[in-house]
Every structure is written in C-alpha cells, then in structure tokens.
Design a protein around this motif. Structure first.
Motif, PDB file in Angstrom:
ATOM      1  N   ALA A  31      -2.176  10.192 -14.548  1.00 16.52           N
ATOM      2  CA  ALA A  31      -3.026   9.112 -14.040  1.00 16.52           C
ATOM      3  C   ALA A  31      -3.211   9.246 -12.536  1.00 16.52           C
ATOM      4  N   ASP A  32      -4.379   8.867 -12.062  1.00 19.54           N
ATOM      5  CA  ASP A  32      -4.612   8.810 -10.623  1.00 19.54           C
ATOM      6  C   ASP A  32      -3.925   7.561 -10.055  1.00 19.54           C
ATOM      7  N   PRO A  33      -3.813   7.427  -8.734  1.00 14.33           N
ATOM      8  CA  PRO A  33      -3.103   6.283  -8.150  1.00 14.33           C
ATOM      9  C   PRO A  33      -3.677   4.930  -8.547  1.00 14.33           C
ATOM     10  N   HIS A  34      -4.999   4.816  -8.624  1.00 15.24           N
ATOM     11  CA  HIS A  34      -5.617   3.515  -8.887  1.00 15.24           C
ATOM     12  C   HIS A  34      -5.453   3.112 -10.352  1.00 15.24           C
ATOM     13  N   THR A  35      -5.549   4.094 -11.248  1.00 17.23           N
ATOM     14  CA  THR A  35      -5.244   3.818 -12.655  1.00 17.23           C
ATOM     15  C   THR A  35      -3.777   3.459 -12.819  1.00 17.23           C
ATOM     16  N   SER A  36      -2.925   4.075 -12.024  1.00 17.71           N
ATOM     17  CA  SER A  36      -1.492   3.760 -12.094  1.00 17.71           C
ATOM     18  C   SER A  36      -1.208   2.335 -11.646  1.00 17.71           C
ATOM     19  N   VAL A  37      -1.983   1.834 -10.686  1.00 14.43           N
ATOM     20  CA  VAL A  37      -1.871   0.418 -10.315  1.00 14.43           C
ATOM     21  C   VAL A  37      -2.194  -0.454 -11.521  1.00 14.43           C
ATOM     22  N   ALA A  38      -3.252  -0.101 -12.248  1.00 12.75           N
ATOM     23  CA  ALA A  38      -3.636  -0.875 -13.435  1.00 12.75           C
ATOM     24  C   ALA A  38      -2.578  -0.783 -14.522  1.00 12.75           C
ATOM     25  N   GLU A  69      -1.607  14.545  -2.562  1.00  8.85           N
ATOM     26  CA  GLU A  69      -0.503  13.993  -1.773  1.00  8.85           C
ATOM     27  C   GLU A  69       0.216  12.881  -2.533  1.00  8.85           C
ATOM     28  N   THR A  70      -0.542  11.966  -3.132  1.00 12.71           N
ATOM     29  CA  THR A  70       0.072  10.841  -3.835  1.00 12.71           C
ATOM     30  C   THR A  70       0.726  11.285  -5.136  1.00 12.71           C
ATOM     31  N   VAL A  71       0.047  12.154  -5.879  1.00 10.91           N
ATOM     32  CA  VAL A  71       0.636  12.641  -7.131  1.00 10.91           C
ATOM     33  C   VAL A  71       1.932  13.389  -6.846  1.00 10.91           C
ATOM     34  N   THR A  72       1.949  14.168  -5.775  1.00  5.76           N
ATOM     35  CA  THR A  72       3.163  14.896  -5.402  1.00  5.76           C
ATOM     36  C   THR A  72       4.272  13.927  -5.010  1.00  5.76           C
ATOM     37  N   ALA A  73       3.919  12.863  -4.295  1.00  2.01           N
ATOM     38  CA  ALA A  73       4.923  11.860  -3.918  1.00  2.01           C
ATOM     39  C   ALA A  73       5.525  11.194  -5.154  1.00  2.01           C
ATOM     40  N   ALA A  74       4.708  10.960  -6.159  1.00  2.00           N
ATOM     41  CA  ALA A  74       5.188  10.277  -7.364  1.00  2.00           C
ATOM     42  C   ALA A  74       5.909  11.206  -8.327  1.00  2.00           C
ATOM     43  N   LEU A  75       5.372  12.416  -8.502  1.00  2.00           N
ATOM     44  CA  LEU A  75       5.891  13.316  -9.533  1.00  2.00           C
ATOM     45  C   LEU A  75       6.677  14.499  -8.975  1.00  2.00           C
ATOM     46  N   ARG A  78       0.255  -8.107  -8.552  1.00  2.00           N
ATOM     47  CA  ARG A  78       0.340  -7.413  -7.259  1.00  2.00           C
ATOM     48  C   ARG A  78       1.307  -6.238  -7.409  1.00  2.00           C
ATOM     49  N   ILE A  79       0.842  -5.032  -7.083  1.00  2.00           N
ATOM     50  CA  ILE A  79       1.618  -3.823  -7.337  1.00  2.00           C
ATOM     51  C   ILE A  79       1.915  -3.085  -6.031  1.00  2.00           C
ATOM     52  N   THR A  80       3.178  -2.754  -5.820  1.00  2.00           N
ATOM     53  CA  THR A  80       3.579  -1.996  -4.637  1.00  2.00           C
ATOM     54  C   THR A  80       3.399  -0.494  -4.883  1.00  2.00           C
ATOM     55  N   ASP A  81       3.485   0.290  -3.812  1.00  2.00           N
ATOM     56  CA  ASP A  81       3.407   1.738  -3.960  1.00  2.00           C
ATOM     57  C   ASP A  81       4.535   2.262  -4.858  1.00  2.00           C
ATOM     58  N   GLU A  82       5.713   1.698  -4.712  1.00  2.00           N
ATOM     59  CA  GLU A  82       6.841   2.133  -5.539  1.00  2.00           C
ATOM     60  C   GLU A  82       6.561   1.880  -7.018  1.00  2.00           C
ATOM     61  N   ARG A 106      -9.514 -14.226   3.981  1.00  2.00           N
ATOM     62  CA  ARG A 106      -9.503 -12.855   4.473  1.00  2.00           C
ATOM     63  C   ARG A 106      -8.119 -12.509   5.002  1.00  2.00           C
ATOM     64  N   SER A 107      -7.626 -11.322   4.665  1.00  2.00           N
ATOM     65  CA  SER A 107      -6.320 -10.883   5.145  1.00  2.00           C
ATOM     66  C   SER A 107      -6.376 -10.608   6.640  1.00  2.00           C
ATOM     67  N   ASN A 108      -5.271 -10.805   7.309  1.00  2.00           N
ATOM     68  CA  ASN A 108      -5.221 -10.566   8.749  1.00  2.00           C
ATOM     69  C   ASN A 108      -5.241  -9.084   9.083  1.00  2.00           C
ATOM     70  N   GLU A 109      -4.791  -8.249   8.149  1.00  2.00           N
ATOM     71  CA  GLU A 109      -4.740  -6.813   8.398  1.00  2.00           C
ATOM     72  C   GLU A 109      -4.895  -6.053   7.091  1.00  2.00           C
ATOM     73  N   MET A 110      -5.279  -4.811   7.212  1.00  2.00           N
ATOM     74  CA  MET A 110      -5.356  -3.913   6.078  1.00  2.00           C
ATOM     75  C   MET A 110      -4.073  -3.090   6.046  1.00  2.00           C
ATOM     76  N   ILE A 111      -3.341  -3.167   4.956  1.00  2.00           N
ATOM     77  CA  ILE A 111      -2.092  -2.438   4.820  1.00  2.00           C
ATOM     78  C   ILE A 111      -2.378  -1.082   4.182  1.00  2.00           C
ATOM     79  N   LYS A 112      -1.906  -0.018   4.799  1.00  2.00           N
ATOM     80  CA  LYS A 112      -2.109   1.316   4.246  1.00  2.00           C
ATOM     81  C   LYS A 112      -1.281   1.469   2.981  1.00  2.00           C
ATOM     82  N   THR A 113      -1.904   1.932   1.923  1.00  2.00           N
ATOM     83  CA  THR A 113      -1.209   2.161   0.657  1.00  2.00           C
ATOM     84  C   THR A 113      -1.561   3.541   0.118  1.00  2.00           C
ATOM     85  N   MET A 114      -0.918   3.905  -0.967  1.00  2.00           N
ATOM     86  CA  MET A 114      -1.186   5.186  -1.619  1.00  2.00           C
ATOM     87  C   MET A 114      -2.349   5.067  -2.615  1.00  2.00           C
ATOM     88  N   SER A 115      -2.865   3.864  -2.784  1.00  2.00           N
ATOM     89  CA  SER A 115      -4.044   3.646  -3.638  1.00  2.00           C
ATOM     90  C   SER A 115      -5.159   3.108  -2.741  1.00  2.00           C
TER      91      SER A 115
END
Length: 217
Positions: A105-112, A154-160, A84-88, A18-27
């Motif tokens: 693509a939505d953020p989660h599909t973009s991770v894939a 918000e995420t699509v605007t950040a990316a595009l 492992r994929i970063t927000d960038e 189990r991870s020690n913390e949950m990291i906030k991401t765009m996905s």
C-alpha cells in the motif's frame, strides 16, 4: 486523516477551524490546513442549499473558521466518520498489509487502512488482547487505493525497511514505471501565451504540442 486533522476535528466538534500550522507527515498529499472540497461536501449535505453554504464560506473566508450548529453537526456525523492517524500508525498499517494481505500500500492508502481498523472494521489479524471471535462480526469495508507505492520509496523504506522496498521493487513495482526510470529526463516545456491569440486558440496550440510530446515518447 493524518495529523493535519481539520476534517476529523469538524466531525468530532462541529468546529471547522483553519490549523495554525501545517505539520510535515509521511502522507504529504493529504496534508491540509483548509480543505477546498469541504464546501462541496456542505453543499450536498444541505440538499444543495447554495445560499446557506455561500454564507458559511464567506464566514470561513473572513475568519478562517466556521461553527456548525448542532443540527448540521449531527447530520454531518450521520453521514461520515473519521479517525486521526499518526505516521507510526500509518507505517504499521503498511507493514501489516504487506505481511497479512500480501498487498503493498502507498502511504495515503495506509492511512485509510489504519483508520478503518480504528473505526472498527476488521482488516488484519487481532493484536494483543483483541478477540479472535470478533473478526466474523466486524462490518465489511471497501477502501479505494488512489496511488502506487512506486512513488514513495522513502516512506515505504521507512515502513518496511530497505529489504521491504527491494522486495516490492522486484515483485510488484509497475513495469511501465520501471521503464520510466531508464528514460532520459526531458527539459521542461514553457508554454507562452501569444497576446494576439484568443484563449481558445492558445489552448489548442498547447494541447497539440502536449499531444506531440506524448506521441513521440
């Protein structure tokens, strides 16, 4: 996976910790510390050996970790790969999908999409020193998109960029979703359980009420 990478780590190391913390991401829909469906994966990986898996999950429940032995770890790696994929990287994949594939693509599909590239599947044109000739030899991959970008302005605007979002809204935003934007928001519905009613009867009442809401809107 995104940087909340417990599944990637277990595939790489055999350590399901189990991870020690949950990291906030765009996905954020795939931000997980302890994925509940890993138990199901282990069940089928072991040939539905519920006794073995039950023992493993008791260990997880009591310690928040599980060490797969070499045999099971190798079997897991034979069936699955991960990255492992970063927000960038996610934003870059979203932009390239729009520019090169004419696909929003939505953020989660973009991770894939980014993970597939990292694992050697060729989706986009080569960058930098990558060989153009490798495109024809790359394996074929199918990626399932499970969400619409319309939910993630918000995420699509950040990316595009804002122009990118406006272009998406004009050309590809689902018409039924546009209709919802002009719909008056309903007050929340509170479903109460009448203590004198059986569970089945209560559920029938709730279902009938929900269907009436859907039918009249």
């Amino acid at each position: 996976v995104n940087v909340n990478d417990i599944i990637h780590r277990v595939l790489e190391t055999g350590k399901f910790y189990r991870s020690n913390e949950m990291i906030k991401t765009m996905s954020d829909a795939i931000n997980v510390q302890m994925p509940y469906n890993f138990e199901r994966l282990l069940f089928y990986l072991t040939g539905q050996n519920h006794v073995l898996v039950n023992g493993w999950m008791k260990t997880v429940d009591s310690t928040n970790k599980l060490d797969l032995d070499k045999t099971w770890h190798e079997k897991l790696r034979q069936e699955f790969r991960s990255a492992r994929i970063t927000d960038e990287e996610m934003c870059n994949a979203m932009k390239r999908a729009r520019d090169e594939l004419s696909f929003f693509a939505d953020p989660h599909t973009s991770v894939a999409l980014s993970a597939a590239e990292k694992l050697g599947y060729r989706l986009f044109q080569p960058l930098g020193d990558e060989e153009e000739s490798s495109i024809g030899t790359a394996p074929v991959v199918a990626i399932m998109a499970t969400a619409s970008p319309c939910k993630f302005e918000e995420t699509v605007t950040a990316a595009l960029g804002k122009d990118g979002w406006d272009d998406y809204f004009e050309k590809s935003f689902p018409e039924n979703a546009k209709d919802l934007l002009d719909t008056e928001e309903m007050p929340p519905t509170l479903y109460r359980w009448d203590k004198d009613m059986a569970l089945d009867d209560v559920q029938k009442v709730w279902e009938h009420h929900s269907r009436e809401i859907i039918r009249t809107k």
